[in-house]
Design an enzyme around this catalytic site. Structure first.
Site, PDB file in Angstrom:
ATOM      1  CD  GLU A  65      -8.937  -8.862  -3.177  1.00 56.79           C
ATOM      2  OE1 GLU A  65      -9.708  -8.338  -2.344  1.00 56.79           O
ATOM      3  OE2 GLU A  65      -7.810  -9.318  -2.862  1.00 56.79           O
TER       4      GLU A  65
ATOM      5  CB  THR B 230      -6.903  -6.049   9.696  1.00 58.24           C
ATOM      6  OG1 THR B 230      -7.318  -7.159   8.906  1.00 58.24           O
ATOM      7  CG2 THR B 230      -7.211  -4.755   8.965  1.00 58.24           C
TER       8      THR B 230
ATOM      9  NE  ARG C 186      -2.110  -5.922   7.190  1.00 56.37           N
ATOM     10  CZ  ARG C 186      -3.131  -6.621   6.718  1.00 56.37           C
ATOM     11  NH1 ARG C 186      -3.576  -7.678   7.378  1.00 56.37           N
ATOM     12  NH2 ARG C 186      -3.717  -6.283   5.590  1.00 56.37           N
TER      13      ARG C 186
ATOM     14  CE  LYS D 254      -3.872  -2.202   2.405  1.00 62.06           C
ATOM     15  NZ  LYS D 254      -4.787  -2.086   3.551  1.00 62.06           N
TER      16      LYS D 254
ATOM     17  CG  HIS E 139      -5.453  -6.014   0.167  1.00 60.38           C
ATOM     18  ND1 HIS E 139      -6.585  -6.039   0.951  1.00 60.38           N
ATOM     19  CD2 HIS E 139      -5.703  -6.815  -0.907  1.00 60.38           C
ATOM     20  CE1 HIS E 139      -7.498  -6.811   0.352  1.00 60.38           C
ATOM     21  NE2 HIS E 139      -6.986  -7.291  -0.768  1.00 60.38           N
TER      22      HIS E 139
ATOM     23  NE  ARG F 268      -6.630 -14.020   5.596  1.00 55.32           N
ATOM     24  CZ  ARG F 268      -7.228 -12.843   5.656  1.00 55.32           C
ATOM     25  NH1 ARG F 268      -7.106 -11.979   4.662  1.00 55.32           N
ATOM     26  NH2 ARG F 268      -7.936 -12.511   6.708  1.00 55.32           N
TER      27      ARG F 268
ATOM     28  CG  PHE G 127     -13.132   1.253   7.543  1.00 56.42           C
ATOM     29  CD1 PHE G 127     -12.679   0.739   6.340  1.00 56.42           C
ATOM     30  CD2 PHE G 127     -13.769   0.395   8.434  1.00 56.42           C
ATOM     31  CE1 PHE G 127     -12.868  -0.598   6.011  1.00 56.42           C
ATOM     32  CE2 PHE G 127     -13.958  -0.953   8.112  1.00 56.42           C
ATOM     33  CZ  PHE G 127     -13.505  -1.441   6.895  1.00 56.42           C
TER      34      PHE G 127
ATOM     35  CE1 TYR H 205      -9.327  -2.828   0.563  1.00 57.22           C
ATOM     36  CE2 TYR H 205      -8.411  -0.876  -0.472  1.00 57.22           C
ATOM     37  CZ  TYR H 205      -8.244  -2.045   0.248  1.00 57.22           C
ATOM     38  OH  TYR H 205      -6.991  -2.430   0.653  1.00 57.22           O
TER      39      TYR H 205
END
Ligand code: CMP
Length: 143
Positions: free
Chosen positions: A128, A93, A104, A11, A117, A87, A59, A51
């Site tokens: 995606e 997240t 993260r 991102k 992501h 993941r 959000f 999204y």
């Protein structure tokens, strides 16, 4: 053994922090193979469409704004159980809930600016991947 493909995005905050190599290193160290990649600066319309599933969430607008603040790198990863493996490497997240050693936990500033992501399931991965890549853009490894 299930070989899967998943969609991954570094991102805008991850690109800004010069984490491209570090993120790719973690993917490769885990045995995931990059079989397609592109850098792009998402338009508002593109971020909204990507999204769209979160459109009703409080959000959503902030997420769309953040995702358009700078370039991203999208890649297709291939490997054994790639969706779940990816993941695990990313972590939860919310970086406060992410396990030590995950991307993260190590690098994300907040639940919004969370560096990466990844697709959450097989059907989402298919959708995606096709959002960013045509079939001809994908380069399965031949060696
Ligand atoms: P991502 O995995 O890209 O999926 C949706 C994104 O929305 C998520 O990562 C976060 O960057 C962002 N987001 C912002 N606030 C929240 C929230 N409260 N819960 C989940 N995702 C959030």
């Amino acid at each position: 053994m299930t070989i899967e493909r998943t969609l991954s995005i570094i991102k805008p905050d991850g690109v800004q922090k010069n984490l491209i190599g570090e993120v790719y290193r973690r993917f490769e160290q885990a045995g995931l193979k990059v079989i397609a990649a592109r850098m792009l600066h998402l338009s508002t319309a593109q971020a909204e469409a990507f999204y769209a599933v979160h459109r009703e969430r409080p959000f959503y607008r902030d997420l769309v704004n953040y995702m358009t603040t700078g370039p991203v790198i999208a890649q297709v990863l291939e490997g054994e159980n790639a969706i779940e493996a990816h993941r695990r490497i990313m972590g939860a997240t919310d970086p406060k809930k992410a396990d030590p050693g995950t991307i993260r936990r190590d690098f994300a500033a907040s639940i919004e600016e969370n560096v990466v992501h990844g697709s959450d399931a097989a059907e989402t991965a298919r959708q995606e991947i096709s959002f960013f890549f045509a079939q001809a853009d994908i380069c399965p490894r031949t060696r």
